[in-house]
Enzyme design. Structure first.
Site, PDB file in Angstrom:
ATOM      1  N   SER A  40       0.823  -1.204   0.000  1.00  0.00           N
ATOM      2  CA  SER A  40       0.000   0.000   0.000  1.00  0.00           C
ATOM      3  C   SER A  40       0.857   1.254   0.000  1.00  0.00           C
ATOM      4  O   SER A  40       2.050   1.228   0.328  1.00  0.00           O
ATOM      5  CB  SER A  40      -0.947   0.025   1.202  1.00  0.00           C
ATOM      6  OG  SER A  40      -0.391   0.729   2.287  1.00  0.00           O
ATOM      7  N   ILE A  41       0.210   2.372  -0.356  1.00  0.00           N
ATOM      8  CA  ILE A  41       0.879   3.670  -0.402  1.00  0.00           C
ATOM      9  C   ILE A  41       1.295   4.141   0.993  1.00  0.00           C
ATOM     10  O   ILE A  41       2.186   4.993   1.138  1.00  0.00           O
ATOM     11  CB  ILE A  41      -0.053   4.716  -1.059  1.00  0.00           C
ATOM     12  CG1 ILE A  41       0.743   5.941  -1.516  1.00  0.00           C
ATOM     13  CG2 ILE A  41      -1.200   5.093  -0.118  1.00  0.00           C
ATOM     14  CD1 ILE A  41      -0.035   6.878  -2.415  1.00  0.00           C
ATOM     15  N   LYS A  42       0.701   3.566   2.033  1.00  0.00           N
ATOM     16  CA  LYS A  42       0.970   4.013   3.396  1.00  0.00           C
ATOM     17  C   LYS A  42       2.402   3.703   3.838  1.00  0.00           C
ATOM     18  O   LYS A  42       2.883   4.273   4.825  1.00  0.00           O
ATOM     19  CB  LYS A  42      -0.022   3.380   4.363  1.00  0.00           C
ATOM     20  CG  LYS A  42      -1.478   3.754   4.112  1.00  0.00           C
ATOM     21  CD  LYS A  42      -1.744   5.221   4.382  1.00  0.00           C
ATOM     22  CE  LYS A  42      -3.240   5.523   4.324  1.00  0.00           C
ATOM     23  NZ  LYS A  42      -3.543   6.916   4.666  1.00  0.00           N
ATOM     24  N   ASP A  43       3.090   2.807   3.137  1.00  0.00           N
ATOM     25  CA  ASP A  43       4.492   2.533   3.478  1.00  0.00           C
ATOM     26  C   ASP A  43       5.326   3.801   3.408  1.00  0.00           C
ATOM     27  O   ASP A  43       6.258   3.994   4.201  1.00  0.00           O
ATOM     28  CB  ASP A  43       5.090   1.511   2.502  1.00  0.00           C
ATOM     29  CG  ASP A  43       4.512   0.122   2.669  1.00  0.00           C
ATOM     30  OD1 ASP A  43       3.658  -0.068   3.548  1.00  0.00           O
ATOM     31  OD2 ASP A  43       4.920  -0.772   1.909  1.00  0.00           O
ATOM     32  N   ALA A  49       4.544   6.014   6.513  1.00  0.00           N
ATOM     33  CA  ALA A  49       4.884   5.319   7.753  1.00  0.00           C
ATOM     34  C   ALA A  49       6.381   5.436   8.030  1.00  0.00           C
ATOM     35  O   ALA A  49       6.801   5.763   9.148  1.00  0.00           O
ATOM     36  CB  ALA A  49       4.470   3.850   7.664  1.00  0.00           C
TER      37      ALA A  49
END
Length: 454
Positions: A42-45, A48
């Site tokens: 996901s793009i959240k890596d 994060a």
């Protein structure tokens, strides 16, 4: 040799893929930024890792510390992967509307997951926001990233996602379409792109049940807009600091049903297996197709992987139960059109037990949804009231706030009566149906089904 020293070095530089069949009704060139190629799928890596690095620099996150965050799953995955490499522990809080697959993945990476109720205000001590904040104070050597208000979130996309899209399109991008949750992706990426070309338009995808669109258009935070919805990863019931409304040109709301159907359609039409927010983004994109011209280049963000939605959007039984797939026989919409359903009547959570009992008796209700600040937050039944009044009569003047059950589930108007029957077996108090055309909510009980089918 081309070798990454650890998995964190593989974050970013995801492909831009032309969409063909699913966007054939749109005159412009439509490109998908497929963020499933990140190690956490996901793009959240991106954000994060950025939040952790900034906290390490500032000293907020110390060696051997515990990362505590409220997450819908994807941010937790990015944080958990980074924690494995950097030697941190993780505790995540989330809501009971998120898919089980997300929780299983987080636990596989060694994180502890605490599931909290969806249908409560952010300030409620039971909310996943509040629980994560409390734990961050109680657990020794803990740090809470707070992805909603931590501007390192937006900065990550300003430094990586924005430049990648600009280079990949050779500066030809004219529109960016993004599902808006924390706001970091659309605002960080959009800020970079608008600095390169102020004419680029940012289109935010919102969900019915969220406050973003109305607040953007009117400046009014309307709590009556808030109610439970199914779509994961987009929309909110508060205003995150990462959402810079001045950057976003337009918000488009998408129904839970359309988001679910287009999540499945992306896989069938384009062979790209992505998640719920991607389906919402495509549905919203098609709703505003008249905005685009043949020379436009539209980039839409595909946030995460479809594997996390196998129990929901990619589960035919779940889709059927929710009324998202074609059904036979009577539907909730048929009952509405025939005036066989009552508009939902709610009672405020501060109403006393005795007054609530009178209202149920006067209206011949067996239960009634409970609201707080015009938002449906739960339900209370005659069985509960009977138990309280007969066993602890001294409590009858107390507010019902502490006695309410979870809110009744919502179904789409196209849900069949047979599927609603199955839901009523699981939830004896009833289900709610939202008519998006009129913005009216109705309640369906067993009595209504009997009356409609007799």
């Amino acid at each position: 040799m081309q070798i990454a020293n650890n998995i964190l070095e593989t974050i970013g530089n995801t492909p831009l893929v032309k969409l063909n069949k699913i966007t054939s009704a749109i005159p412009a060139t439509v490109l998908a930024k497929v963020e499933t190629f990140n190690p956490g799928n996901s793009i959240k890596d991106r954000m994060a890792l950025k939040m952790i690095e900034e906290a390490e620099k500032s000293g907020e996150l110390k060696p051997g510390g515990t990362i505590i965050e409220g997450t819908s799953g994807n941010t937790g995955m990015g944080l958990a992967i980074a924690a494995v490499i950097k030697g941190y522990k993780c505790i995540f809080t989330s809501t009971d509307k998120q898919s089980k697959e997300k929780f299983d993945a987080l636990r596989a990476l060694g994180a502890e997951v605490i599931v909290c109720p969806t249908d409560v205000d952010p300030e409620d001590p039971r909310s996943y926001y509040s629980v994560s904040s409390r734990l961050a104070k109680e657990v020794p050597n803990a740090w809470k990233p707070n992805q909603y208000d931590n501007l390192a979130n937006s900065q990550a996309h300003y430094e990586s996602t924005g430049p990648e899209i600009w280079e990949q399109t050779e500066g030809k991008i004219t529109h960016l379409v993004v599902g808006v949750g924390t706001g970091g992706t659309i605002c960080g990426t959009g800020k970079y792109l608008k600095e390169k070309n102020p004419n680029i338009k940012l289109i935010g995808i919102d969900s019915y049940g969220s406050i973003f669109k109305k607040y953007h258009e009117t400046g009014v935070f309307d709590k009556s807009e808030i109610y439970p919805y199914v779509t994961e990863g987009i929309g909110e019931d508060f205003l995150p600091k990462n959402v810079d409304f001045s950057l976003i040109d337009h918000f488009e709301k998408v129904t839970d049903k359309d988001a679910a159907l287009y999540t499945r359609k992306i896989a069938l039409d384009e062979g790209i297996f992505v998640g719920n927010s991607a389906g919402a983004a495509i549905a919203g994109l098609l709703q505003v197709k008249d905005m685009f011209k043949p020379d436009d280049v539209v980039v839409v963000i595909f946030h995460d992987h479809g594997i996390r939605y196998m129990g929901k959007m990619f589960n035919p039984a779940w889709m059927q139960k929710m009324g998202y797939l074609p059904t036979e026989g009577l539907t909730a919409a048929d009952l509405i059109q025939a005036n066989l359903l009552q508009k939902v009547v709610t009672i405020d959570s501060q109403t006393s037990i005795s007054e609530t009992s009178k209202i149920l008796i006067e209206n011949d209700f067996s239960q009634i949804p409970v609201s707080r600040d015009e938002r449906i937050v739960g339900t209370i039944s005659e069985d509960q009231l009977f138990e309280i009044i007969t066993t602890t009569p001294e409590k009858k003047e107390e507010a019902i706030e502490d006695y309410i059950l979870p809110a009744l589930p919502f179904v789409d108007p196209t849900a069949s009566v047979s599927d609603i029957n199955e839901m009523l077996k699981e939830n004896k108090h009833g289900v709610l149906v939202r008519d998006f055309k009129t913005q009216i909510t109705y309640i369906i009980t067993k009595h209504d089904v009997i009356k409609a089918t007799a």
